[in-house]
Scaffold this active site. Structure first.
Site, short mmCIF file in Angstrom:
data_model
loop_
_atom_site.label_atom_id
_atom_site.label_comp_id
_atom_site.label_asym_id
_atom_site.label_seq_id
_atom_site.Cartn_x
_atom_site.Cartn_y
_atom_site.Cartn_z
N HIS A 1 -0.92 0.47 7.68
CA HIS A 1 -1.44 0.71 6.22
C HIS A 1 -1.55 1.98 5.83
CE1 HIS A 1 -4.17 -0.34 2.95
NE2 HIS A 1 -5.10 0.37 3.31
N CYS B 1 0.71 -1.26 0.03
CA CYS B 1 0.04 0.31 -0.02
C CYS B 1 0.75 1.33 0.02
CB CYS B 1 -0.91 -0.12 1.27
SG CYS B 1 -0.18 -0.30 2.82
#
Length: 841
Positions: A801, A340
Site C-alpha cells: 500500500h 493507491c
C-alpha cells in the site's frame, strides 16, 4: 401530436440504440466527477453515449446541437429497505474466506443499494419524457426512444468493463495433464511428516528451505516454490526444475488434506484441479486420506496479504486519532483496486504550481477546446482530475455508514472524494502493467506519467520541466588520465542505501544472532530491528567515484580501469529523490531493505554542481570501440553468449533485456551483464527488442527509410535537435512513443550531437554560464526544502500500500486514499519517494 412528440420526431435521427462495442459512459461525467448519485444526476447523450453532469450538459448541447439526453439519478436506499430484519445499522463485516471480490465469502466491496430513475430530457428547455409518456406517442417515436432507453440501461458502462466487479481467485480448472500424467517409477517415497517435529519436515533438496515446499508429481522432487507476489516465498527451485525437465504439475506439501490440496501447473501457469490427485500422491507413498494441513494454502496467503493494508500503523499513523480535513486541495481519492500508487503520485503532482497552472488555472479553455470525445483526451482528463483535487467540490464527508451510533463516535476522515476511473483507463491504456488492477511501483508510474506529459505538450507550457535536470558523467581513464564528459536528462535522483553505514550495526548483528537462534530452536522469531542509515551516507554513496573495470579506452585502444563521477549539470525547480529500497541479494533474489533514514527538511546540493572540463585536462579521443558484429554491407546479428543470456532469463528478466545486457557488455560474463541489468531496469525500453546500429527492429524497413515529418517536429518541439530526433526514430522503427522514451534514456549515447558538445565554459562564473544546447532545463541554486513524500508498506513494489504526506500551510497532511487528515507524526524516515522544492533566497 403534442409539442414533446413533435420535438422527439424532429430529433429521432439523432437518437441511437447502443450496439455491441459502443462505449457507454453512464457512470461518470466526461468533464467532472459527477455521477448518477450526485446532485442533479447524470445526463447521457443519446447519440454519442457520453455522460455529462448538470454543470456541463448545457455546454455539450450548445456545442453539438444534441437535444435528447437520458437523465439517470440514483438515491441510496435506507438500511431498513435493504433488510427489514437487520435492526439498526449494518451487520458487522465478515472476515473474508475466499480470494474473491463481489461474491459470498469474498472481499467486501461497496455494493450500495440504489433506487434508479431514468427519463429522457429534451434541451434547451429540459422537457422531461418518462416511459409512461412514450405510451401515448406515435409508434415510430415510442419504438426508437424505448429501444434507446432500454439499450442504455442494459449496456455495461465503460467503467464497469474496465473494472473487475466480480472476481473469484479460487475457481480452478481441471489440468489438461491430470488424466494422463506421466509418473516415473524411480522408487521415491515421501514421508508424510516427522513425528518429533510440530511442523512439516520437508526441505528443498537444493537450498534446505522448509517453507513453501512443492513436490513434482512426475518424479517426486521436493523443491521450494517461487516468490509470492508480495516478495516472500521460496527461491524458484521448483520452477527451475520444471524448466529443465518439462514436468508440469506440482503439489504444495503441507496443504494436502482428504478434501484436496494446492496443485500448480507450470505449463498452464495457474492453480489447477487434479481429479486423480489421490492416485498421484499414492505413487510416492502419500496417503491423502490421512494427511493434515500444516501450511496455509495459496488462497489463505493471498487473503492475508490483501488484508495487511490496515496493519502498517507507523506509516498510516493509525496509532493516534487523526483530525479529518476538508476543503480545496484536501480531496481524497477512491482506491479503484490497487490504485493507491496512482492516487499518491497525483496528489503530490497537483501540489506543484506548474501542473496547477497548466491544467487547472485555465480549465474552461481546456474544456472548450476538448475534442468530440473528451474521455480520450489526455489534457482534458488531467485537467478534470486536477480540478477535482483542488476545487474542494468533492472534499466532503462520506455518507454515514448506517444508523448504528457506534459507527460515528470518532471522525473517520473518509470523504466522498473522487474516483479517477477515466484518468486511470486513459494513462494505462496499452501499458502491460498500468492497464491492470495489480499493484505497481509509484516511481515507475511517476516516470510513465511524466513521459505522457512530454508527449502531449508539443507546444506551450510543459509542467514536466519542473523535474527535468541534466546529469554530467565524467569518466577518467586510469591508464592515460584522459577524461570523457557526457550529459543526460533525468527526472529522479536514485539514492543508494549503504547498509554498511548503519549507525546501529551492533544492534543489527545482535538481532541477527537472535534470529538464527530462534530458527534453530523452533522458537518464534524476534521483533524486527530496523537499520538506521544516515542520509549523508546515502548522498556520499551517490557522489563517490565508481570504478569501471572493463572500460574500453580510446586513448590506449584497449580495455582498462576507469573511474566515473556523477554530478548535477543543472538543478531543477523540484527535485525528486527515490530511496533505492528495492534491491537484489547475493542470490539475485529481490528484496526490500527495511531501513530508517534521517531525511532532512532542507537540502543543499551545491557541492554536487558539475564543473565541466578543467583547465589542462585532456579529453579521450572520439573513437568508437570495436563492434561485436562483423562489418559488412548487410548488418548481421551479433554473436551472443547463450549461456549468459539463459542465466539472466532464469532469474526472471525479459529475454530482450538479457540479450541487450550481454550485447552491451561485450560478452564479458554474467557479473558484467547483471550489473548492466541492475543499472538499466528503469529504462523505458528495458524490455524492448535489441536494435542494432544501422538496423531496424521490424521487417520491411531500412536504415534509410523516410521519417515521418510530424514525428520529427514533435520531438524537435521538446528541445532536441533534428539529428537527435532522426536517430531516435530510426532506432525505434519510427514509433513516436518509443522514440521519445528512447531519446530521454539514451542521451548519453548521442555523444556526437548531444548536449555535451556545449559543455561548460572554463572558469566562468555560475551566473555567466549559458544553458547548454539540447533539451530545455531550468537551473538555479541547489538548495531545497521538503514538501511531500510517498511511503510504501509491504515487501515488494508489486504488493502492499502507498500513502503520501504533503506539507500544506506549514501543516503536514496525510493522504491515504479517501482519508485526508492532519498528520501528527509524519514518518519522514520511512519514505520511498521524496519531493523537494527550490528555496529562493
Amino acid at each position: 401530436m403534442t409539442e414533446v412528440s413533435e420535438i422527439l420526431m424532429s430529433v429521432l435521427s439523432t437518437i441511437r440504440v447502443p450496439r455491441p462495442g459502443d462505449r457507454v459512459h453512464k457512470d461518470e461525467c466526461a468533464f467532472s466527477f459527477a455521477s448518477p448519485e450526485s446532485e442533479g444526476g447524470l445526463y447521457v447523450c443519446m447519440n454519442s453515449f457520453l455522460g455529462y453532469g448538470s454543470k456541463y450538459v448545457d455546454r455539450h448541447h450548445a456545442k453539438t446541437g444534441q437535444r435528447a439526453y437520458l437523465h439517470i439519478t440514483r438515491t441510496r436506499k435506507t438500511p431498513k429497505e435493504d433488510d427489514p430484519n437487520s435492526g439498526s445499522g449494518d451487520p458487522p463485516k465478515k472476515k473474508p474466506t475466499r480470494l474473491a471480490i463481489g461474491i459470498e465469502g469474498g472481499f467486501d466491496v461497496d455494493q450500495e443499494q440504489y433506487e434508479e430513475e431514468i427519463k429522457v430530457v429534451l434541451f434547451p428547455d429540459r422537457q422531461e419524457v418518462t416511459s409512461e409518456d412514450l405510451a401515448s406517442m406515435p409508434d415510430v417515436v415510442r419504438e426508437r426512444v424505448s429501444l434507446s432507453m432500454a439499450g442504455l440501461q442494459a449496456a455495461d458502462s465503460v467503467s464497469h468493463t474496465l473494472q473487475v466487479q466480480q472476481w473469484d481467485g479460487e475457481v480452478r480448472q481441471e489440468s489438461k495433464y491430470a488424466a494422463d500424467l506421466k509418473q516415473l517409477d524411480n522408487g521415491v517415497k515421501i514421508p508424510p511428516r516427522y513425528s518429533h517435529l510440530s511442523f512439516s519436515g520437508w526441505r528443498c533438496e537444493v537450498c534446505d528451505l522448509q517453507e513453501n515446499i512443492w513436490m513434482n508429481l512426475t518424479d517426486g522432487k521436493v523443491l521450494c516454490g517461487r516468490r509470492y507476489f508480495d516478495g516472500s516465498g521460496g527461491n524458484n527451485h521448483a520452477l527451475l526444475h520444471y524448466q529443465q525437465t518439462g514436468y508440469p504439475l506440482a503439489v504444495k506439501l503441507g496443504t494436502i488434506t482428504p478434501d484436496g490440496a494446492d496443485v500448480y501447473s507450470y505449463d498452464e501457469d495457474d492453480m489447477v484441479l487434479d481429479s486423480k490427485l489421490p492416485e498421484h500422491l499414492s505413487h510416492f507413498g502419500i496417503d491423502m486420506m490421512t494427511m493434515e494441513k500444516t501450511e496455509r494454502t495459496m488462497t489463505e496467503l493471498e487473503i492475508a496479504v490483501n488484508q495487511r493494508v490496515g496493519e502498517w500503523e507507523v506509516i498510516q499513523e493509525s496509532g493516534t486519532t487523526l483530525r479529518p480535513l476538508w476543503g480545496p486541495g484536501l480531496t481524497g481519492m477512491k482506491n479503484l483496486g490497487n490504485s493507491c500508487y496512482l492516487n499518491s503520485v497525483m496528489q503530490v503532482l497537483f501540489t506543484i504550481p506548474d501542473f496547477q497552472t497548466k491544467y487547472v488555472s485555465n480549465i474552461d479553455k481546456v474544456f472548450s477546446e476538448a475534442p468530440s470525445d473528451p474521455t480520450q483526451d489526455f489534457k482534458t482528463q488531467v485537467a478534470k482530475l486536477g480540478y477535482g483535487l483542488l476545487s474542494g467540490e468533492y472534499s466532503k464527508p462520506a455518507p454515514d455508514p448506517g444508523d448504528d451510533p457506534s459507527a460515528s463516535t470518532e471522525p473517520r476522515g473518509d470523504q466522498v472524494g473522487i474516483a479517477p476511473r477515466m484518468f486511470k483507463a486513459l494513462v494505462g491504456r496499452g501499458h502491460p502493467e498500468f492497464s491492470t488492477n495489480r499493484q505497481q511501483d509509484a516511481q515507475e508510474f511517476l516516470l510513465h506519467f511524466i513521459n505522457m506529459v512530454e508527449r502531449n505538450c508539443r507546444s506551450g507550457m510543459n509542467p514536466s520541466e519542473a523535474f527535468r535536470f541534466l546529469v554530467e558523467e565524467k569518466i577518467v581513464c586510469q591508464q592515460s588520465q584522459k577524461a570523457k564528459y557526457t550529459q543526460r536528462v533525468d527526472y529522479i535522483v536514485q539514492l543508494p542505501v549503504p547498509m554498511d553505514q548503519a549507525t546501529n550495526m551492533e544492534e543489527l548483528q545482535e538481532a541477527e544472532r537472535h534470529r538464527d537462534e530462534a530458527e534453530s530452536s523452533g522458537a518464534p522469531p524476534p521483533a524486527v530491528t530496523r537499520a538506521q542509515i544516515p542520509f549523508a551516507a546515502c548522498l556520499a554513496a551517490l557522489s563517490e567515484p565508481e570504478t569501471l573495470t572493463d572500460f574500453w579506452s580510446s586513448a590506449v585502444q584497449a580495455k582498462t580501469t576507469a573511474t566515473k563521477t556523477t554530478r548535477f549539470a543543472s538543478f531543477p525547480d523540484h527535485l525528486v529523490i527515490q530511496i533505492k529500497k528495492f534491491t537484489f541479494g547475493l542470490d539475485w533474489v529481490p528484496k526490500k531493505l527495511d531501513v530508517s533514514i534521517d531525511v532532512p527538511d532542507t537540502l543543499d546540493l551545491s557541492a554536487l554542481r558539475a564543473m565541466g572540463q578543467q583547465p589542462g585536462e585532456e579529453l579521450l579521443p572520439e573513437v568508437a570501440p570495436p563492434p561485436l558484429m562483423t562489418p559488412d554491407v548487410e548488418v548481421k546479428a551479433p554473436v551472443l553468449d547463450d549461456s549468459t543470456v539463459s542465466q539472466l532469463c532464469e532469474m526472471g528478466f525479459p529475454l530482450e533485456a538479457c540479450r541487450k545486457a550481454v550485447y552491451y557488455t561485450g560478452n564479458t560474463g554474467i557479473d558484467a551483464a547483471m550489473n548492466w541489468v541492475m543499472g538499466h531496469m528503469d529504462d523505458p525500453d528495458f524490455s524492448a527488442p535489441l536494435v542494432l546500429p544501422g538496423s531496424s527492429s521490424a521487417p520491411g524497413t531500412t536504415p534509410t527509410e523516410s521519417l515521418p515529418e510530424e514525428h520529427l517536429a514533435t520531438i524537435v518541439s521538446m528541445g532536441f535537435s533534428r539529428d537527435q530526433a532522426t536517430r531516435a526514430l530510426r532506432a525505434t522503427n519510427n514509433v513516436l512513443e518509443r522514440a521519445v522514451d528512447w531519446i530521454f534514456s539514451h542521451l548519453d549515447d548521442l555523444e556526437s550531437m548531444d548536449v555535451s558538445e556545449g559543455g561548460r565554459s572554463e572558469g566562468g562564473s555560475e551566473a555567466s554560464r549559458e544553458p547548454p544546447p539540447g533539451p530545455r532545463v531550468r537551473d538555479g541554486p541547489g538548495k531545497y526544502e521538503l514538501f511531500a513524500f510517498i511511503s510504501h508498506m509491504g515487501t515488494s513494489t508489486m504488493c502492499g500500500h502507498y500513502v503520501c504526506h504533503i506539507k500544506k500551510d506549514q501543516q503536514w497532511v496525510i493522504f491515504n486514499d479517501q482519508k485526508v487528515c492532519a498528520s501528527e507524526k509524519p514518518p519522514k524516515d520511512l519514505g520511498y519517494l521524496y519531493f523537494y522544492r527550490r528555496v529562493v533566497e
